[in-house]
Design a protein around this motif. Structure first.
Motif, PDB file in Angstrom:
ATOM      1  N   SER A 181     -19.948  49.781 -22.138  1.00 49.23           N
ATOM      2  CA  SER A 181     -20.399  51.045 -21.531  1.00 49.23           C
ATOM      3  C   SER A 181     -20.096  52.210 -22.462  1.00 49.23           C
ATOM      4  O   SER A 181     -19.321  52.068 -23.412  1.00 49.23           O
ATOM      5  CB  SER A 181     -19.647  51.265 -20.221  1.00 49.23           C
ATOM      6  OG  SER A 181     -18.268  51.432 -20.515  1.00 49.23           O
ATOM      7  N   ARG A 182     -20.678  53.340 -22.163  1.00 52.73           N
ATOM      8  CA  ARG A 182     -20.317  54.581 -22.868  1.00 52.73           C
ATOM      9  C   ARG A 182     -20.535  55.786 -21.963  1.00 52.73           C
ATOM     10  O   ARG A 182     -21.562  55.866 -21.276  1.00 52.73           O
ATOM     11  CB  ARG A 182     -21.168  54.773 -24.111  1.00 52.73           C
ATOM     12  CG  ARG A 182     -20.724  56.005 -24.902  1.00 52.73           C
ATOM     13  CD  ARG A 182     -21.814  56.578 -25.772  1.00 52.73           C
ATOM     14  NE  ARG A 182     -22.799  57.345 -25.020  1.00 52.73           N
ATOM     15  CZ  ARG A 182     -23.914  57.862 -25.572  1.00 52.73           C
ATOM     16  NH1 ARG A 182     -24.171  57.659 -26.847  1.00 52.73           N
ATOM     17  NH2 ARG A 182     -24.758  58.550 -24.835  1.00 52.73           N
ATOM     18  N   SER A 183     -19.567  56.692 -21.970  1.00 55.37           N
ATOM     19  CA  SER A 183     -19.733  57.995 -21.296  1.00 55.37           C
ATOM     20  C   SER A 183     -19.066  59.048 -22.158  1.00 55.37           C
ATOM     21  O   SER A 183     -17.905  58.875 -22.542  1.00 55.37           O
ATOM     22  CB  SER A 183     -19.027  58.018 -19.936  1.00 55.37           C
ATOM     23  OG  SER A 183     -19.665  57.191 -19.006  1.00 55.37           O
ATOM     24  N   CYS A 222     -15.420  54.228 -23.560  1.00 51.40           N
ATOM     25  CA  CYS A 222     -16.255  53.025 -23.387  1.00 51.40           C
ATOM     26  C   CYS A 222     -15.416  51.828 -22.959  1.00 51.40           C
ATOM     27  O   CYS A 222     -14.202  51.797 -23.161  1.00 51.40           O
ATOM     28  CB  CYS A 222     -17.077  52.746 -24.641  1.00 51.40           C
ATOM     29  SG  CYS A 222     -16.119  52.374 -26.066  1.00 51.40           S
ATOM     30  N   HIS A 240     -15.541  50.091 -15.541  1.00 56.72           N
ATOM     31  CA  HIS A 240     -15.591  51.382 -16.246  1.00 56.72           C
ATOM     32  C   HIS A 240     -15.051  52.491 -15.337  1.00 56.72           C
ATOM     33  O   HIS A 240     -14.157  53.241 -15.707  1.00 56.72           O
ATOM     34  CB  HIS A 240     -17.054  51.640 -16.649  1.00 56.72           C
ATOM     35  CG  HIS A 240     -17.339  52.974 -17.266  1.00 56.72           C
ATOM     36  ND1 HIS A 240     -17.460  53.161 -18.618  1.00 56.72           N
ATOM     37  CD2 HIS A 240     -17.545  54.186 -16.708  1.00 56.72           C
ATOM     38  CE1 HIS A 240     -17.734  54.427 -18.870  1.00 56.72           C
ATOM     39  NE2 HIS A 240     -17.798  55.070 -17.729  1.00 56.72           N
ATOM     40  N   GLN A 241     -15.553  52.546 -14.114  1.00 59.34           N
ATOM     41  CA  GLN A 241     -15.143  53.591 -13.176  1.00 59.34           C
ATOM     42  C   GLN A 241     -13.711  53.353 -12.702  1.00 59.34           C
ATOM     43  O   GLN A 241     -12.931  54.296 -12.541  1.00 59.34           O
ATOM     44  CB  GLN A 241     -16.122  53.621 -11.986  1.00 59.34           C
ATOM     45  CG  GLN A 241     -16.092  54.915 -11.193  1.00 59.34           C
ATOM     46  CD  GLN A 241     -16.281  56.169 -12.053  1.00 59.34           C
ATOM     47  OE1 GLN A 241     -17.177  56.224 -12.875  1.00 59.34           O
ATOM     48  NE2 GLN A 241     -15.409  57.164 -11.879  1.00 59.34           N
ATOM     49  N   ILE A 260     -17.517  64.413 -17.098  1.00 60.93           N
ATOM     50  CA  ILE A 260     -17.952  63.167 -17.747  1.00 60.93           C
ATOM     51  C   ILE A 260     -19.405  62.877 -17.382  1.00 60.93           C
ATOM     52  O   ILE A 260     -19.817  63.097 -16.237  1.00 60.93           O
ATOM     53  CB  ILE A 260     -17.000  61.996 -17.358  1.00 60.93           C
ATOM     54  CG1 ILE A 260     -17.357  60.714 -18.130  1.00 60.93           C
ATOM     55  CG2 ILE A 260     -16.954  61.749 -15.862  1.00 60.93           C
ATOM     56  CD1 ILE A 260     -16.251  59.660 -18.105  1.00 60.93           C
ATOM     57  N   GLU A 261     -20.157  62.384 -18.356  1.00 72.04           N
ATOM     58  CA  GLU A 261     -21.568  62.066 -18.082  1.00 72.04           C
ATOM     59  C   GLU A 261     -21.665  60.707 -17.371  1.00 72.04           C
ATOM     60  O   GLU A 261     -20.735  59.898 -17.450  1.00 72.04           O
ATOM     61  CB  GLU A 261     -22.380  62.028 -19.392  1.00 72.04           C
ATOM     62  CG  GLU A 261     -21.985  60.877 -20.300  1.00 72.04           C
ATOM     63  CD  GLU A 261     -22.962  60.595 -21.437  1.00 72.04           C
ATOM     64  OE1 GLU A 261     -23.991  61.247 -21.546  1.00 72.04           O
ATOM     65  OE2 GLU A 261     -22.661  59.670 -22.214  1.00 72.04           O
ATOM     66  N   PRO A 262     -22.783  60.404 -16.703  1.00 72.42           N
ATOM     67  CA  PRO A 262     -22.937  59.099 -16.060  1.00 72.42           C
ATOM     68  C   PRO A 262     -22.860  57.980 -17.097  1.00 72.42           C
ATOM     69  O   PRO A 262     -23.216  58.176 -18.258  1.00 72.42           O
ATOM     70  CB  PRO A 262     -24.341  59.158 -15.454  1.00 72.42           C
ATOM     71  CG  PRO A 262     -24.691  60.589 -15.387  1.00 72.42           C
ATOM     72  CD  PRO A 262     -23.948  61.286 -16.472  1.00 72.42           C
ATOM     73  N   MET A 263     -22.373  56.811 -16.664  1.00 72.71           N
ATOM     74  CA  MET A 263     -22.193  55.683 -17.578  1.00 72.71           C
ATOM     75  C   MET A 263     -23.527  55.151 -18.111  1.00 72.71           C
ATOM     76  O   MET A 263     -24.485  55.010 -17.364  1.00 72.71           O
ATOM     77  CB  MET A 263     -21.472  54.558 -16.823  1.00 72.71           C
ATOM     78  CG  MET A 263     -21.081  53.409 -17.693  1.00 72.71           C
ATOM     79  SD  MET A 263     -20.791  51.898 -16.728  1.00 72.71           S
ATOM     80  CE  MET A 263     -22.411  51.139 -16.800  1.00 72.71           C
ATOM     81  N   LYS A 264     -23.547  54.843 -19.404  1.00 73.58           N
ATOM     82  CA  LYS A 264     -24.665  54.112 -20.009  1.00 73.58           C
ATOM     83  C   LYS A 264     -24.098  52.763 -20.442  1.00 73.58           C
ATOM     84  O   LYS A 264     -22.890  52.636 -20.635  1.00 73.58           O
ATOM     85  CB  LYS A 264     -25.196  54.847 -21.237  1.00 73.58           C
ATOM     86  CG  LYS A 264     -25.284  56.375 -21.108  1.00 73.58           C
ATOM     87  CD  LYS A 264     -26.686  56.756 -20.819  1.00 73.58           C
ATOM     88  CE  LYS A 264     -27.004  58.203 -20.560  1.00 73.58           C
ATOM     89  NZ  LYS A 264     -26.205  59.283 -20.984  1.00 73.58           N
TER      90      LYS A 264
END
Ligand SMILES: Cc1cc2nc3c(=O)[nH]c(=O)nc-3n(C[C@H](O)[C@H](O)[C@H](O)COP(=O)(O)OP(=O)(O)OC[C@H]3O[C@@H](n4cnc5c(N)ncnc54)[C@H](O)[C@@H]3O)c2cc1C
Length: 424
Positions: A181-183, A222, A240-241, A260-264
């Motif tokens: 993941s990445r945020s 991430c 991730h969360q 924080i931006e939403p997870m990708k």
């Protein structure tokens, strides 16, 4: 008008494809670089670029450009947090082997593409290649994007972890097995104090979470899910969360109220594919599984494999041989350079998942020793020193002693067994 015949067509202009194009164009090979995106384009990544990759960036002139423009940050402070919560942080400014750096992929990847163009590669953007075909009689490949056709004597597939084109040819047969993941966390909204930390959570091992700081104080958070542990790719969002909400150390490091931006998320193909060549064809980068099964990092191998592919093709053009037997030299080259260590890296990752106490013991040892010990350990993890360096007495003796002690304390000691039996 007939389509021109290029020496090499490369599908995918990420670090693998664009680096390969740079090495080829530098030797006056006529290269066509194709990508479905338009640069600058984003790529979900942890943005950690280790010294092995920095060396290629330096050669291409890209490292100096990024340093001058203040686009990258050398990660001189940081370390890791073990499953038991032992924080092992150090200053690696003095490490003679260098340190990882962080740079946003939207910046770095474009700079590599521009370097390839300056070296003479021709770039065509916004062409999603949907089919590649080999004309045996003519000995040429064609790459198709709708009604568009591109022709070349040789084809390099650098289309990323899904390896869609290599799969369509039957050379790669499976789906990628790992995910990450990445945020981004907005700069100035958090209280993270170091440049980079890996969080080795018990339930995530052999995967881990990481935070890397960018020069503008933004953070990249991430979470890697690597096969072999309890976590599976479908757990990505929850883990991730969960780390952000429930891991007390992550929470302390980030503070409250950060933005924080939403997870990708995106896939990783680990450990190298068994065959990365065919007649007039090579496969490089993530498409060839050139990602470390222990760390999930692949930019350095994308670039090293790209150089090996370019060397093989330059030799192929010199002698006029493009058959798969000749091109198999590429597989030998990348295997010797980095692929032969993938097996051991995978075993190490399995060991960590099975015995998280080993990571705790490493953190304890590193905290008790001097910087030199930490650098020696970091060099092995970054591929600057061979794995056999773990056998040097300076590392092996304290680590083995600490591992036995930790396993005994956490798993087998009478007091531990009593606690387990009573459930207390
Ligand atoms: C979330 C995440 C975190 C990561 N963190 C790190 C890290 O911190 N450090 C590290 O070293 N590695 C990291 N990696 C791995 C790293 O991102 C890859 O190893 C690296 O991007 C490989 O480069 P590549 O050029 O092979 O593939 P990519 O960078 O994926 O580039 C592939 C290119 O091919 C193009 N393409 C795909 N299909 C087509 C098509 N059909 N036609 C035309 N173009 C096409 C795409 O647009 C793209 O530009 C991470 C990966 C993920 C997913």
């Amino acid at each position: 008008m007939t389509n021109p015949l290029y020496d090499v067509a490369i599908v995918g202009a990420g670090p693998a494809g664009a680096t390969c194009a740079w090495y080829l164009a530098k030797q006056d090979i006529r290269v066509l670089l194709l990508d479905k995106a338009k640069f600058p384009r984003d790529k979900f990544c942890g943005d950690a670029v280790i010294p092995r990759a920095q060396r290629h960036l330096k050669r291409m002139g890209v490292l100096d450009q990024m340093v001058e423009a203040g686009e990258c940050l050398f990660t001189t402070s940081g370390g890791f947090v073990s499953p038991a919560g032992i924080e092992c942080l150090s200053d690696s400014t003095e490490n003679p082997s260098g340190t990882p750096m962080s740079v946003k992929r939207i910046i770095m990847d474009e700079r590599i593409v521009r370097a390839a163009q300056s070296a003479g590669a021709e770039l065509v953007e916004e062409v999603a290649i949907d089919k590649v075909a080999f004309d045996e009689q003519a000995g040429t490949w064609s790459a198709h994007s709708g009604s568009k056709r591109f022709h070349a004597r040789t084809l390099v597939l650098a289309d990323g972890a899904h390896s869609k084109l290599a799969r369509s040819l039957g050379i790669v047969q499976n789906s990628p097995g790992a995910i990450c993941s990445r945020s981004f966390i907005e700069g100035g909204t958090h209280s993270f104090e170091t440049d980079g930390i890996c969080y080795m959570e018990r339930d995530l091992l052999p995967g881990y979470a990481a935070i890397f700081r960018h020069p503008n104080d933004e953070l990249n958070f991430c979470t890697y899910i690597i096969p072999g542990g309890k976590a599976v790719p479908s757990d990505l969002k929850v883990l991730h969360q969960g780390l952000l909400d429930q891991n007390s150390i992550v929470r302390r490091h980030l503070g409250s109220g950060y933005k924080i931006e939403p997870m990708k998320g995106a896939w990783l193909r680990l450990g190298g594919i068994p065959k990365s060549y065919a007649d007039n064809l090579l496969i490089i980068g993530d498409a060839a599984g050139h990602i470390d099964p222990l760390t999930g990092e692949g930019i350095q191998f994308a670039m090293e494999g790209a150089e090996k592919a370019a060397q093989t093709l330059i030799e192929a053009f010199r002698v006029g041989r493009f058959d798969e037997q000749f091109l198999s030299a590429y597989q030998d080259k990348w295997h010797k350079e980095f692929g032969s260590k993938f097996g051991l890296a995978e075993k190490a990752s399995q060991l960590m998942a099975r015995y998280p106490e080993l990571v705790d013991s490493m953190a304890k040892v590193a905290n008790q020793r001097d910087d030199e010990f930490f650098f020696a350990w970091a060099d092995i993890m970054m591929g600057e020193a061979p794995w056999s360096a773990f056998l040097r007495p300076k590392l092996a003796i304290p680590m083995a002693a600490a591992a036995v002690r930790e396993l005994w304390t956490q798993r087998f000691s009478p007091s531990r067994r009593r606690v387990a039996a009573t459930g207390a």
